[in-house]
Design an enzyme around this catalytic site. Structure first.
Site, PDB file in Angstrom:
ATOM      1  N   GLY A  27      52.175  42.107   7.562  1.00  0.00           N
ATOM      2  CA  GLY A  27      50.470  41.452   8.100  1.00  0.00           C
ATOM      3  C   GLY A  27      51.499  41.780   9.442  1.00  0.00           C
ATOM      4  O   GLY A  27      51.439  40.397  10.250  1.00  0.00           O
ATOM      5  N   TYR A  28      51.135  42.158  10.442  1.00  0.00           N
ATOM      6  CA  TYR A  28      51.847  42.615  11.806  1.00  0.00           C
ATOM      7  C   TYR A  28      49.835  43.227  12.295  1.00  0.00           C
ATOM      8  O   TYR A  28      49.353  42.358  12.962  1.00  0.00           O
ATOM      9  CB  TYR A  28      51.917  43.280  11.761  1.00  0.00           C
ATOM     10  CG  TYR A  28      53.600  43.530  11.744  1.00  0.00           C
ATOM     11  CD1 TYR A  28      53.965  42.663  11.425  1.00  0.00           C
ATOM     12  CD2 TYR A  28      54.437  44.430  12.103  1.00  0.00           C
ATOM     13  CE1 TYR A  28      55.231  42.317  10.991  1.00  0.00           C
ATOM     14  CE2 TYR A  28      55.806  44.850  11.432  1.00  0.00           C
ATOM     15  CZ  TYR A  28      56.354  43.332  10.848  1.00  0.00           C
ATOM     16  OH  TYR A  28      57.567  43.920  10.305  1.00  0.00           O
ATOM     17  N   SER A  29      48.999  44.126  11.799  1.00  0.00           N
ATOM     18  CA  SER A  29      47.775  44.374  12.690  1.00  0.00           C
ATOM     19  C   SER A  29      46.371  43.781  12.167  1.00  0.00           C
ATOM     20  O   SER A  29      46.486  42.867  11.330  1.00  0.00           O
ATOM     21  CB  SER A  29      47.691  46.113  12.549  1.00  0.00           C
ATOM     22  OG  SER A  29      49.301  46.511  12.771  1.00  0.00           O
TER      23      SER A  29
ATOM     24  N   GLU B 209      61.259  49.784   9.900  1.00  0.00           N
ATOM     25  CA  GLU B 209      60.639  51.010   9.561  1.00  0.00           C
ATOM     26  C   GLU B 209      59.991  51.802  10.454  1.00  0.00           C
ATOM     27  O   GLU B 209      59.676  53.372   9.840  1.00  0.00           O
ATOM     28  CB  GLU B 209      59.010  50.164  10.364  1.00  0.00           C
ATOM     29  CG  GLU B 209      57.351  50.696   9.395  1.00  0.00           C
ATOM     30  CD  GLU B 209      56.753  50.132   9.896  1.00  0.00           C
ATOM     31  OE1 GLU B 209      56.579  48.905   9.956  1.00  0.00           O
ATOM     32  OE2 GLU B 209      54.815  50.163   9.435  1.00  0.00           O
TER      33      GLU B 209
HETATM   34  C1  LIG Z   1      48.154  54.213   6.673  1.00  0.00           C
HETATM   35  C2  LIG Z   1      47.821  53.548   8.067  1.00  0.00           C
HETATM   36  C3  LIG Z   1      48.709  52.181   6.947  1.00  0.00           C
HETATM   37  C4  LIG Z   1      48.899  50.716   7.827  1.00  0.00           C
HETATM   38  N1  LIG Z   1      49.987  49.962   7.262  1.00  0.00           N
HETATM   39  C5  LIG Z   1      50.477  48.752   7.805  1.00  0.00           C
HETATM   40  C6  LIG Z   1      51.149  47.930   7.221  1.00  0.00           C
HETATM   41  O1  LIG Z   1      51.083  47.924   6.715  1.00  0.00           O
HETATM   42  N2  LIG Z   1      51.012  46.650   8.196  1.00  0.00           N
HETATM   43  C7  LIG Z   1      49.908  46.691   9.728  1.00  0.00           C
HETATM   44  O2  LIG Z   1      50.654  45.735  10.261  1.00  0.00           O
HETATM   45  N3  LIG Z   1      49.511  47.598  10.485  1.00  0.00           N
HETATM   46  C8  LIG Z   1      49.382  49.011   9.341  1.00  0.00           C
HETATM   47  N4  LIG Z   1      48.408  49.775   9.766  1.00  0.00           N
HETATM   48  C9  LIG Z   1      48.453  49.828  11.277  1.00  0.00           C
HETATM   49  C10 LIG Z   1      48.435  50.627  12.028  1.00  0.00           C
HETATM   50  O3  LIG Z   1      50.031  49.952  12.284  1.00  0.00           O
HETATM   51  C11 LIG Z   1      47.901  50.805  13.559  1.00  0.00           C
HETATM   52  O4  LIG Z   1      47.027  50.987  13.512  1.00  0.00           O
HETATM   53  C12 LIG Z   1      48.523  51.033  14.953  1.00  0.00           C
HETATM   54  O5  LIG Z   1      49.524  50.544  15.918  1.00  0.00           O
HETATM   55  C13 LIG Z   1      47.416  50.996  15.865  1.00  0.00           C
HETATM   56  O6  LIG Z   1      46.642  50.322  16.218  1.00  0.00           O
HETATM   57  P1  LIG Z   1      44.885  50.450  16.134  1.00  0.00           P
HETATM   58  O7  LIG Z   1      45.035  50.414  14.849  1.00  0.00           O
HETATM   59  O8  LIG Z   1      44.835  48.708  16.324  1.00  0.00           O
HETATM   60  O9  LIG Z   1      45.416  51.223  17.372  1.00  0.00           O
HETATM   61  P2  LIG Z   1      44.752  50.935  18.948  1.00  0.00           P
HETATM   62  O10 LIG Z   1      45.517  49.940  19.308  1.00  0.00           O
HETATM   63  O11 LIG Z   1      43.544  50.349  19.121  1.00  0.00           O
HETATM   64  O12 LIG Z   1      45.312  52.579  19.196  1.00  0.00           O
HETATM   65  C14 LIG Z   1      43.868  53.309  19.662  1.00  0.00           C
HETATM   66  C15 LIG Z   1      43.730  54.465  20.643  1.00  0.00           C
HETATM   67  O13 LIG Z   1      44.958  53.891  21.406  1.00  0.00           O
HETATM   68  C16 LIG Z   1      46.243  54.831  22.136  1.00  0.00           C
HETATM   69  N5  LIG Z   1      46.938  53.457  22.865  1.00  0.00           N
HETATM   70  C17 LIG Z   1      46.821  52.499  22.692  1.00  0.00           C
HETATM   71  N6  LIG Z   1      47.146  51.772  23.329  1.00  0.00           N
HETATM   72  C18 LIG Z   1      47.822  52.247  24.521  1.00  0.00           C
HETATM   73  C19 LIG Z   1      48.735  52.791  25.507  1.00  0.00           C
HETATM   74  N7  LIG Z   1      49.354  51.214  25.732  1.00  0.00           N
HETATM   75  N8  LIG Z   1      49.120  53.945  25.253  1.00  0.00           N
HETATM   76  C20 LIG Z   1      48.943  54.744  25.381  1.00  0.00           C
HETATM   77  N9  LIG Z   1      48.218  54.782  24.123  1.00  0.00           N
HETATM   78  C21 LIG Z   1      47.523  53.850  24.033  1.00  0.00           C
HETATM   79  C22 LIG Z   1      46.345  54.757  20.986  1.00  0.00           C
HETATM   80  O14 LIG Z   1      47.745  55.746  20.914  1.00  0.00           O
HETATM   81  C23 LIG Z   1      45.468  55.259  19.788  1.00  0.00           C
HETATM   82  O15 LIG Z   1      45.263  56.898  19.789  1.00  0.00           O
HETATM   83  C24 LIG Z   1      47.972  51.125   9.050  1.00  0.00           C
HETATM   84  C25 LIG Z   1      47.813  51.808   9.620  1.00  0.00           C
HETATM   85  C26 LIG Z   1      47.505  52.808   8.740  1.00  0.00           C
HETATM   86  C27 LIG Z   1      46.673  54.244   9.709  1.00  0.00           C
END
Ligand SMILES: Cc1cc2nc3c(=O)[nH]c(=O)nc-3n(C[C@H](O)[C@H](O)[C@H](O)COP(=O)(O)OP(=O)(O)OC[C@H]3O[C@@H](n4cnc5c(N)ncnc54)[C@H](O)[C@@H]3O)c2cc1C
Length: 386
Positions: free
Chosen positions: A121-123, A239
């Protein structure tokens, strides 16, 4: 640099192959008890938590043998060595590194014995890439933290018994990396509500989780209060290293080589077409590059150094490679390639199209490609931030 295996390492590979040939029946011959029997047998062999210290129930096996074990299991398309992938890949190692003696006794054996499944549970809805800005709140009242907030995209949440949860225990901090605390929370605690999310392949592998006044005993805190970021950074490196692992890619390449033999292009097996052969060779070269890069991490680990930002390189590389391979397979197989699991004409049980639709697993899960590029640029290449 010496890429050859020692006689002991080759003997270990033979032992793994023999075990697989004796204990892994073809899929259609497996009964409903097969998975449990398999898990018991690999545990009895000492292959679960293979490189973990003996004091924690591991086998203290060498890292090269561990790689051999993973390679052989992946090539044989064997089931996993445990039911909790996250437990084995980063929760267990995190508990061994930062946990109290009581936590180690309580949690580690159940991970090794496949008795529990963990999720991560991070995101949060507004904090994915910018993970350190999380807002899920944990307030200490007496002997319990009281947790309120939301997580999202939590893989495995619908069936997990425990979650490693990143919370904020302090809000007035100079750096957003401070004031974060890691808690180990049972998913059946009152106030935890899991709402599964369906992905575009039709699977409900991940979920949103709502926490309302969830009481978490202080002894379930992993590491010191406010040290959650440190715990997470090492877990994230593990991870990304497991996502970037090359063994699965070799198995995928073998599947692709089979596919080009049985798929026809202009009346001939596709593998006879020079453009198809070239493409498969390119995939093989890219996977080899991933392998040799992975060996650099391995060398570092053998020297006793922890993995950090370098795991982002293979994580990034695998993301584009998987998409290319899936798209190539789906295109090659034409209309049949579009059929999902269950369709009569589905190629390889629909696994190629399923995998093509599941690209966010390896691309976004564990951090997006842009975030990996930032890490590589700033931390590995030392490039300026602005
Ligand atoms: C299949 C799947 C499984 C997952 N499993 C888990 C899980 O088990 N536990 C958990 O905690 N999370 C999980 N996640 C979440 C995942 O870690 C996040 O979706 C991911 O870190 C991106 O965050 P966000 O969705 O908020 O997108 P955002 O952070 O909003 O990003 C949107 C876009 O902006 C870009 N962006 C954002 N910041 C920057 C920057 N500083 N520089 C350049 N570009 C940037 C990103 O690259 C992306 O293209 C999962 C996601 C998926 C799709």
């Amino acid at each position: 640099m010496d890429f050859d295996y020692t006689a002991e390492e080759n003997a270990f590979r033979e032992e793994v192959r023999k075990f697989i040939s004796e204990n892994l029946p073809p899929k259609k011959e497996r009964d409903k008890n097969f998975l449990n029997t398999w898990l018991e047998k690999v545990r009895a062999k000492g292959w679960v938590g293979f490189s973990w210290p003996k004091e924690f129930g591991g086998s203290a096996g060498g890292l090269i043998e561990q790689t051999i074990l993973r390679e052989e299991m992946a090539l044989a398309k064997a089931p996993p060595l445990g039911t909790s992938m996250m437990g084995l890949a980063w929760v267990g190692p995190g508990i061994m590194e930062y946990g109290t003696e009581e936590q180690k006794r309580k949690f580690i054996p159940d991970i090794l014995d496949s008795k529990v499944t963990w999720c991560t549970g991070y995101s949060e809805p507004n904090h994915g890439s910018d993970l350190a800005a999380i807002q899920c709140k944990a307030e200490l009242h007496g002997d319990n933290y009281v947790v309120n907030g939301q997580k999202i995209w939590t893989t495995g949440a619908p069936w997990s018994q425990w979650i490693i949860l990143l919370t904020r225990t302090q809000f007035d901090v100079e750096s957003k990396h401070d004031g974060i605390t890691c808690l180990l929370v049972p998913m059946d605690a009152p106030g935890v509500e899991v709402r599964p999310i369906e992905n575009m392949a039709g699977d409900k592998h991940f979920a949103e989780i709502f926490f309302t006044d969830v009481q978490v005993p202080v002894e379930n805190r992993l590491g010191a209060e406010g040290d959650g970021w440190k715990v997470t950074v090492s877990a994230l490196a593990n991870e990304r290293s497991s996502i970037g692992e090359v063994t699965q890619m070799f198995a995928k390449l073998e599947n692709l080589k089979e596919l080009v033999k049985v798929t026809y292009k202009q009346g001939k097996p596709a593998q006879e077409d020079p453009s198809v052969r070239r493409k498969v060779a390119q995939f093989e070269m890219k996977i080899a590059a991933m392998k040799y890069n992975g060996l650099r991490y391995l060398t570092k680990q053998i020297k006793g150094e922890p993995l950090t930002s370098e795991t982002s390189v293979n994580k990034l590389h695998r993301a584009s490679l998987e998409i290319e391979m899936d798209d190539f397979a789906v295109e090659l197989t034409g209309q049949a390639g579009l059929q999902l699991r269950g369709g009569d004409a589905a190629v390889d049980g629909g696994s190629w199209s399923k995998s093509a639709l599941n690209w966010p697993n390896v691309v976004i899960g564990g951090g997006t490609p842009n975030i990996q590029r930032n890490i590589i640029a700033e931390r590995l290449l030392g490039m300026p931030k602005d």
